[in-house]
Design an enzyme around this catalytic site. Structure first.
Site, PDB file in Angstrom:
ATOM      1  N   VAL A 147       0.747  -1.163  -0.046  1.00 27.53           N
ATOM      2  CA  VAL A 147       0.073  -0.007  -0.087  1.00 27.53           C
ATOM      3  C   VAL A 147       1.044   1.176  -0.062  1.00 27.53           C
ATOM      4  CG1 VAL A 147      -1.587   1.396   1.362  1.00 27.53           C
ATOM      5  CG2 VAL A 147      -1.785  -1.144   1.057  1.00 27.53           C
TER       6      VAL A 147
ATOM      7  N   GLU B 185       5.198 -15.822   2.910  1.00 27.65           N
ATOM      8  CA  GLU B 185       6.336 -15.384   3.476  1.00 27.65           C
ATOM      9  C   GLU B 185       6.302 -13.985   3.854  1.00 27.65           C
ATOM     10  OE1 GLU B 185       7.180 -17.362   0.655  1.00 27.65           O
ATOM     11  OE2 GLU B 185       6.996 -19.314   1.379  1.00 27.65           O
TER      12      GLU B 185
ATOM     13  N   ASN C  22       8.906  -7.360  10.128  1.00 22.61           N
ATOM     14  CA  ASN C  22       7.992  -6.640   9.410  1.00 22.61           C
ATOM     15  C   ASN C  22       6.719  -6.493  10.119  1.00 22.61           C
ATOM     16  OD1 ASN C  22       6.334  -5.227   7.552  1.00 22.61           O
ATOM     17  ND2 ASN C  22       6.876  -6.446   5.736  1.00 22.61           N
TER      18      ASN C  22
ATOM     19  N   TYR D  49      -1.446  -9.685   8.892  1.00 21.81           N
ATOM     20  CA  TYR D  49      -1.920 -11.069   8.541  1.00 21.81           C
ATOM     21  C   TYR D  49      -2.570 -11.699   9.906  1.00 21.81           C
ATOM     22  CZ  TYR D  49       1.163 -10.280   4.551  1.00 21.81           C
ATOM     23  OH  TYR D  49       1.831  -9.724   3.378  1.00 21.81           O
TER      24      TYR D  49
HETATM   25  C1  COA Z   1       2.022  -4.121   5.216  1.00 24.66           C
HETATM   26  C2  COA Z   1       0.997  -2.981   4.554  1.00 24.66           C
HETATM   27  C3  COA Z   1       0.766  -3.487   3.118  1.00 24.66           C
HETATM   28  C4  COA Z   1       0.002  -2.828   5.360  1.00 24.66           C
HETATM   29  O1  COA Z   1      -0.876  -1.752   4.781  1.00 24.66           O
HETATM   30  P1  COA Z   1      -2.140  -1.070   5.532  1.00 24.66           P
HETATM   31  O2  COA Z   1      -3.124  -0.433   4.350  1.00 24.66           O
HETATM   32  O3  COA Z   1      -1.240   0.089   6.201  1.00 24.66           O
HETATM   33  O4  COA Z   1      -2.721  -1.978   6.574  1.00 24.66           O
HETATM   34  P2  COA Z   1      -4.278  -1.875   6.868  1.00 24.66           P
HETATM   35  O5  COA Z   1      -4.553  -0.332   7.302  1.00 24.66           O
HETATM   36  O6  COA Z   1      -4.920  -2.580   6.381  1.00 24.66           O
HETATM   37  O7  COA Z   1      -3.732  -2.401   8.557  1.00 24.66           O
HETATM   38  C5  COA Z   1      -4.294  -3.904   8.795  1.00 24.66           C
HETATM   39  C6  COA Z   1      -3.793  -4.140  10.218  1.00 24.66           C
HETATM   40  O8  COA Z   1      -2.412  -4.125  10.442  1.00 24.66           O
HETATM   41  C7  COA Z   1      -2.310  -3.211  11.374  1.00 24.66           C
HETATM   42  N1  COA Z   1      -0.987  -2.133  11.084  1.00 24.66           N
HETATM   43  C8  COA Z   1      -1.023  -1.449   9.771  1.00 24.66           C
HETATM   44  N2  COA Z   1       0.242  -0.768   9.852  1.00 24.66           N
HETATM   45  C9  COA Z   1       0.871  -1.080  10.967  1.00 24.66           C
HETATM   46  C10 COA Z   1       1.963  -0.462  11.601  1.00 24.66           C
HETATM   47  N3  COA Z   1       2.873   0.142  10.923  1.00 24.66           N
HETATM   48  N4  COA Z   1       2.266  -1.143  12.923  1.00 24.66           N
HETATM   49  C11 COA Z   1       1.461  -1.761  13.484  1.00 24.66           C
HETATM   50  N5  COA Z   1       0.269  -2.343  13.081  1.00 24.66           N
HETATM   51  C12 COA Z   1      -0.086  -1.988  11.772  1.00 24.66           C
HETATM   52  C13 COA Z   1      -3.299  -2.298  11.632  1.00 24.66           C
HETATM   53  O9  COA Z   1      -3.370  -1.710  12.625  1.00 24.66           O
HETATM   54  C14 COA Z   1      -4.438  -3.384  11.103  1.00 24.66           C
HETATM   55  O10 COA Z   1      -4.742  -3.945  12.428  1.00 24.66           O
HETATM   56  P3  COA Z   1      -6.009  -4.112  12.766  1.00 24.66           P
HETATM   57  O11 COA Z   1      -6.966  -4.569  11.747  1.00 24.66           O
HETATM   58  O12 COA Z   1      -5.912  -5.253  14.173  1.00 24.66           O
HETATM   59  O13 COA Z   1      -6.821  -2.768  13.421  1.00 24.66           O
HETATM   60  C15 COA Z   1       1.859  -1.710   4.399  1.00 24.66           C
HETATM   61  O14 COA Z   1       2.319  -1.376   5.446  1.00 24.66           O
HETATM   62  C16 COA Z   1       2.858  -1.564   3.606  1.00 24.66           C
HETATM   63  O15 COA Z   1       3.044  -1.735   2.090  1.00 24.66           O
HETATM   64  N6  COA Z   1       4.059  -1.908   3.847  1.00 24.66           N
HETATM   65  C17 COA Z   1       5.342  -1.996   2.740  1.00 24.66           C
HETATM   66  C18 COA Z   1       5.250  -3.276   2.014  1.00 24.66           C
HETATM   67  C19 COA Z   1       5.402  -4.712   2.668  1.00 24.66           C
HETATM   68  O16 COA Z   1       5.808  -4.904   3.722  1.00 24.66           O
HETATM   69  N7  COA Z   1       4.540  -5.503   2.233  1.00 24.66           N
HETATM   70  C20 COA Z   1       4.285  -6.893   2.856  1.00 24.66           C
HETATM   71  C21 COA Z   1       5.367  -7.937   2.454  1.00 24.66           C
HETATM   72  S1  COA Z   1       5.019  -9.598   3.105  1.00 24.66           S
END
Ligand code: COA
Length: 148
Positions: free
Chosen positions: A73, A105, A110, A117
């Site tokens: 995202v 994975e 992270n 997840y």
């Molecule tokens: C991982 C990622 C896709 C999450 O996207 P996002 O749209 O911010 O996630 P959401 O808003 O849907 O959050 C989903 C859950 O994760 C939690 N979360 C999201 N970001 C977080 C953070 N920085 N720290 C702790 N929790 C977090 C939210 O609180 C939520 O939990 P809940 O449902 O219990 O309230 C985003 O941080 C990203 O793109 N990261 C970089 C790419 C990456 O690491 N991809 C995964 C590779 S395996």
């Protein structure tokens, strides 16, 4: 403007690559996304707002199993529930393709992804030593069994 969840098309790929390159240390390339979009054994979903792409996810399909190799995202859209909604949208598509289990994975460090997840109900099924490069790190292997 509300977010829309849909399958990616070729015209989304430049935006997808820009988001991928901003977030990943070993980014996928344009050809990887084009191949996934056009394959019978993969698909790419996006969250879009107006003409902007907020995030995307790639799935490989080997029914009854699937793998999630890539989800990002864009930074400006994070922590608004977009990844979670995108995965729920994708799970609906997977169920219509006779998939019941999703594997992935994730880097041990992270926390945002692991929280995502965990909150969806993925379970840890193992660990892969030194799975990632740049930097070298272990992976947690997870699976999610979709409800019938
Ligand atoms: C991982 C990622 C896709 C999450 O996207 P996002 O749209 O911010 O996630 P959401 O808003 O849907 O959050 C989903 C859950 O994760 C939690 N979360 C999201 N970001 C977080 C953070 N920085 N720290 C702790 N929790 C977090 C939210 O609180 C939520 O939990 P809940 O449902 O219990 O309230 C985003 O941080 C990203 O793109 N990261 C970089 C790419 C990456 O690491 N991809 C995964 C590779 S395996």
């Amino acid at each position: 403007m509300a977010l829309t969840y849909r399958y990616a098309t070729d015209s989304d790929v430049d935006a997808i690559v820009a988001i991928e390159e901003s977030a990943m240390s070993n980014p996928w390339h344009k050809d990887n996304y084009l191949e996934a979009i056009h394959s019978d054994h993969a698909f790419v979903v996006v969250a879009s707002e107006d003409d902007a792409i907020a995030g995307f996810a790639v799935f490989y399909l080997t029914p009854p199993e699937s793998e999630l190799p890539d989800i990002v995202v864009a930074e400006a859209y994070r922590k608004r529930g977009i990844a979670k909604a995108l995965l729920h949208y994708a799970f609906d598509q997977l169920q219509s393709q006779k998939v019941d289990t999703v594997f992935l994975e994730v880097r041990v460090s992270n926390t945002p992804a692991r929280t995502l997840y965990d909150s969806l109900g993925f379970e840890e099924i193992g660990k892969r030593k030194y799975f990632y490069s740049n930097p070298i790190e272990d992976a947690i292997c997870m699976s999610y069994r979709m409800e019938e």
